[in-house]
Design a protein around this motif. Structure first.
Motif, PDB file in Angstrom:
ATOM      1  N   GLU A 177     -17.755 -31.278  -2.414  1.00 21.13           N
ATOM      2  CA  GLU A 177     -18.760 -31.240  -1.412  1.00 21.13           C
ATOM      3  C   GLU A 177     -18.596 -30.125  -0.597  1.00 21.13           C
ATOM      4  OE1 GLU A 177     -18.453 -34.254   2.548  1.00 21.13           O
ATOM      5  OE2 GLU A 177     -17.798 -34.961   0.800  1.00 21.13           O
ATOM      6  N   ILE A 178     -17.485 -29.387  -0.103  1.00 14.41           N
ATOM      7  CA  ILE A 178     -17.488 -28.304   0.521  1.00 14.41           C
ATOM      8  C   ILE A 178     -18.014 -27.270  -0.008  1.00 14.41           C
ATOM      9  CG2 ILE A 178     -15.805 -26.536   1.487  1.00 14.41           C
ATOM     10  CD1 ILE A 178     -15.688 -29.157   3.099  1.00 14.41           C
ATOM     11  N   ILE A 179     -17.926 -27.016  -1.397  1.00 11.35           N
ATOM     12  CA  ILE A 179     -18.386 -26.010  -2.266  1.00 11.35           C
ATOM     13  C   ILE A 179     -19.858 -25.984  -1.984  1.00 11.35           C
ATOM     14  CG2 ILE A 179     -18.853 -25.007  -4.470  1.00 11.35           C
ATOM     15  CD1 ILE A 179     -16.002 -25.673  -5.250  1.00 11.35           C
ATOM     16  N   ALA A 180     -20.510 -27.184  -2.116  1.00  6.87           N
ATOM     17  CA  ALA A 180     -21.887 -27.518  -2.102  1.00  6.87           C
ATOM     18  C   ALA A 180     -22.469 -26.935  -0.694  1.00  6.87           C
ATOM     19  CB  ALA A 180     -22.330 -28.965  -2.390  1.00  6.87           C
ATOM     20  N   ALA A 181     -21.598 -27.243   0.173  1.00 11.83           N
ATOM     21  CA  ALA A 181     -21.939 -26.865   1.689  1.00 11.83           C
ATOM     22  C   ALA A 181     -21.985 -25.701   1.953  1.00 11.83           C
ATOM     23  CB  ALA A 181     -21.447 -27.791   2.730  1.00 11.83           C
ATOM     24  N   THR A 182     -20.819 -24.802   1.637  1.00 13.45           N
ATOM     25  CA  THR A 182     -20.395 -23.270   2.050  1.00 13.45           C
ATOM     26  C   THR A 182     -20.905 -22.172   1.038  1.00 13.45           C
ATOM     27  OG1 THR A 182     -18.246 -23.498   1.090  1.00 13.45           O
ATOM     28  CG2 THR A 182     -18.549 -24.312   3.534  1.00 13.45           C
ATOM     29  N   LYS A 183     -20.869 -22.623  -0.155  1.00 14.97           N
ATOM     30  CA  LYS A 183     -21.228 -21.682  -1.144  1.00 14.97           C
ATOM     31  C   LYS A 183     -20.375 -20.362  -1.169  1.00 14.97           C
ATOM     32  CE  LYS A 183     -26.109 -22.911  -1.613  1.00 14.97           C
ATOM     33  NZ  LYS A 183     -26.215 -24.326  -0.911  1.00 14.97           N
ATOM     34  N   PRO A 184     -19.195 -20.684  -1.352  1.00 15.59           N
ATOM     35  CA  PRO A 184     -18.194 -19.507  -1.463  1.00 15.59           C
ATOM     36  C   PRO A 184     -18.468 -18.627  -2.457  1.00 15.59           C
ATOM     37  CG  PRO A 184     -17.052 -21.684  -1.998  1.00 15.59           C
ATOM     38  CD  PRO A 184     -18.421 -22.045  -1.831  1.00 15.59           C
ATOM     39  N   ASP A 185     -17.725 -17.368  -2.260  1.00 16.21           N
ATOM     40  CA  ASP A 185     -17.527 -16.497  -3.205  1.00 16.21           C
ATOM     41  C   ASP A 185     -16.128 -16.514  -4.007  1.00 16.21           C
ATOM     42  OD1 ASP A 185     -19.972 -15.039  -2.527  1.00 16.21           O
ATOM     43  OD2 ASP A 185     -18.961 -14.599  -0.824  1.00 16.21           O
TER      44      ASP A 185
END
Length: 669
Positions: A456-464
């Motif tokens: 859920e966090i990855i989808a929201a923040t799109k980290p590198d």
């Protein structure tokens, strides 16, 4: 040899230890890339004329000149003599031009020969070169038997030539007139008149919505001083009645009128309406400055004051450029305002025949090749709208605005987004966050996540990157596994990863687009268009391009030289004639003249890439190659096409691969 080459040689001869390229660039007021190119030119000069003297380079140390002291002293003596000879000849030619443009009656060859203490044949040789120079302004050198030599042409052409003469006589580097420079031109323009005119222009500048650049102030000062000189000699500028009436409706005319009145009081000369119109033309065409002092003003209010034609052209131009570079350009208000102000001045200059030289043209074309190509490809569309041709000097100024905006975007976007994954509690995760934030300003902690909430966090923040205290696997995002207390060796590991992702892989796109069948070694051609024909025909035989590709590449080359430095040119044609992407290389058996530059490698770019990032990366790699002396040296001695391409591959493995393996050993998945 260029004057800068001589200065560089003298700096090296005077030094007894290694001197860094950065120091040399600072001393000669140029870029480090220019110094590296100059050193290569000096290598050739020394190998031909002084084979016992060499320039030695040591990475991270600098350069030094090696040879016997007697040989170095001889070179120094020869340089002094060469400088004296060239300086004397250049000075004489400038003085001859000065006489021809300031005398109001013919002068004879005998008079000129006696004035300079040289023979009439020597004067004749100088005049042949001067005649070509005058023709570039639309002036003609008339030789009348028994009367002498004189210059003829329109008043505007005469004034433009005089203005260029002043530029050649003085140093415009800082765009000021000091006592020394005024002395150099005192027999062309009166120093006290220049000083008074400049003072009045700077006072007028305070009333402008956008102030003049220093360059524009000096240029306008010179043009008005020349106008006053010509008025006193009885020559008047010719402006059509309709054009003058149109100029008189503009607010710049009122400023020019006030300026003329102030100048009349000081210099005791009547400035007629046509001359005020001429001053108005220069005011309209003057380059204006939009800087941080304007940022406090309301942006929308500023936009309402913009010239609507220029504003619409710029909006469309930015939109088209953004499709090839970065869509965020469309939201950059600073770019919109700055470029609109510039285009407004450009349109006035071009429509009124006021040419401008861009002293940075060559460097801009070499350093910012990709944006230059993009802008150049869009210029015909703009030319159709404004119904006037746009020279590459003006294109290069537009590129500076675009490049500045791209660098602003890159600066805003250069942080690497990270998500910290921790299963041991908020105290531990906050400690990791604090340590990483303090150690790595480039890392932006987008979130701290538990394993359950990770997707859920990855989808929201799109980290590198994910920095995790537990072993993880992710198909698309790299994972750095660390311990909860983050000891020094793990901080070092993260630092190495940041350095690796911040530094692009060398020549990745070039490797992908090169093919051994399209590497042509030691080709003999006599000029750039013959080289283009040769490579295009070979690509056509192999099915990469259509028959008309070569012709379109030559048409592109005729617009603006594709030389980028390092002995490399990159001709290219229209995408409609390309069947399959490829970068073909011709290594020439001997360098050829490429619009005034010496070229050894011709890289013909035929690509159908749709990804703007890939296209930009390709041009960045080519620019990098032009500065990679070791690479170019190796490519110069490769025996086969396979060896040529393999060297690109070996650079990848040697420089990047070992580093990746080293970091993976630390625990990056």
């Amino acid at each position: 040899m260029l004057s800068r080459h001589k200065q560089l040689l003298k700096q090296l001869l005077a030094a007894h230890t290694h001197t860094s390229v950065a120091t040399l660039a600072s001393q000669l007021v140029c870029s480090e890339k220019t110094i590296r190119n100059d050193l290569k030119a000096l290598d050739e000069f020394l190998s031909e004329k002084y084979p016992n003297i060499v320039i030695e380079r040591k990475p991270s140390v600098g350069v030094i000149i090696r040879g016997k002291e007697t040989e170095k002293q001889k070179l120094l003596h020869d340089l002094a003599r060469l400088e004296e000879t060239n300086s004397s000849q250049d000075y004489r030619k400038l003085q001859l031009i000065k006489i021809l443009l300031t005398e109001d009656k013919p002068v004879t060859m005998q008079q000129l020969a006696e004035r300079f203490y040289i023979s009439k044949p020597a004067i004749q040789n100088d005049l042949e070169e001067i005649e070509q120079w005058l023709q570039s302004f639309g002036l003609v050198l008339i030789r009348k038997p028994h009367l002498g030599i004189k210059v003829e042409g329109t008043e505007q052409a005469w004034r433009t030539a005089l203005s260029r003469l002043v530029e050649l006589l003085v140093d415009h580097s800082y765009y000021i007139f000091d006592a020394k420079q005024l002395k150099l031109i005192e027999d062309v323009l009166k120093p006290y008149e220049l000083a008074l005119i400049e003072k009045e222009i700077r006072k007028m500048d305070e009333w402008l919505e956008f102030p003049l650049t220093d360059q524009s102030v000096i240029s306008l000062t010179v043009h008005i001083a020349i106008a006053i000189k010509r008025i006193k000699m009885g020559h008047r500028i010719d402006i059509h009645t309709n054009q003058l009436q149109e100029l008189q409706t503009k607010p710049e005319y009122r400023l020019a009128e006030q300026l003329a009145k102030q100048i009349e009081q000081w210099i005791a000369v009547k400035i007629p309406d046509e001359e005020i119109g001429y001053i108005t033309l220069h005011l309209l065409g003057a380059r204006l400055r939009y800087d941080q002092t304007n940022e406090k003003k309301d942006i929308e209010q500023l936009l309402t004051k913009m010239d609507n034609e220029a504003l619409q052209i710029v909006k469309e131009l930015i939109h088209d450029i953004s499709l090839h570079t970065d869509e965020r350009l469309r939201k950059d208000k600073e770019l919109l305002i700055g470029l609109t102000i510039h285009i407004h001045s450009t349109l006035n200059r071009l429509r009124n025949g006021l040419a401008v030289k861009n002293p940075l043209l060559k460097d801009i074309k070499q350093m910012y090749r990709y944006p230059f190509e993009i802008v150049l490809s869009l210029i015909p569309k703009v030319e159709k709208k404004i119904n006037v041709p746009i020279p590459e000097d003006e294109v290069a100024y537009i590129v500076l605005h675009i490049q500045a905006a791209l660098e602003r975007i890159q600066h805003k976007n250069e942080k690497i987004r990270a998500v910290i994954v921790c299963a041991t509690g908020s105290g531990t995760s906050r400690l990791i966050e604090a340590k990483i934030s303090a150690a790595f300003p480039k890392l932006e902690i987008a979130a701290v996540a538990s394993i359950a909430k990770l997707n859920e966090i990855i989808a929201a923040t799109k980290p590198d990157v994910l920095i995790s205290t537990v072993p993880l696997e992710h198909r698309k995002i790299p994972v750095i596994t660390v311990s909860p207390l983050l000891p020094k060796q793990e901080l070092d590991m993260i630092e190495q990863w940041i350095e690796r992702v911040s530094r692009p892989s060398r020549y990745e796109m070039l490797r992908q687009l090169m093919n051994p069948s399209c590497i042509f070694l030691d080709i003999s051609v006599s000029n750039r268009f013959e080289a283009i024909d040769y490579i295009a025909n070979e690509l056509c035989k192999r099915g990469y391009v259509k028959q008309l590709y070569g012709q379109s590449a030559k048409e592109r080359e005729a617009l603006s030289s594709t030389y980028i430095g390092g002995g490399i040119a990159i001709p290219h044609g229209q995408i409609q004639w390309i069947n399959q992407s490829v970068v073909a290389v011709a290594r020439l058996s001997s360098p050829i003249d490429w619009d005034g530059e010496q070229v050894k490698f011709v890289l013909m770019i035929a690509h159908r890439l749709n990804d703007n990032r890939q296209i930009k990366k390709l041009f960045q790699e080519i620019a990098l190659l032009s500065e990679d002396e070791q690479m170019l040296k190796q490519l110069s001695i490769c025996k086969t096409a396979d060896e040529f391409i393999n060297y690109f591959k070996s650079r990848k493995r040697g420089e990047i691969g070992n580093e990746i393996n080293r970091i993976n050993d630390y625990g990056i998945d």
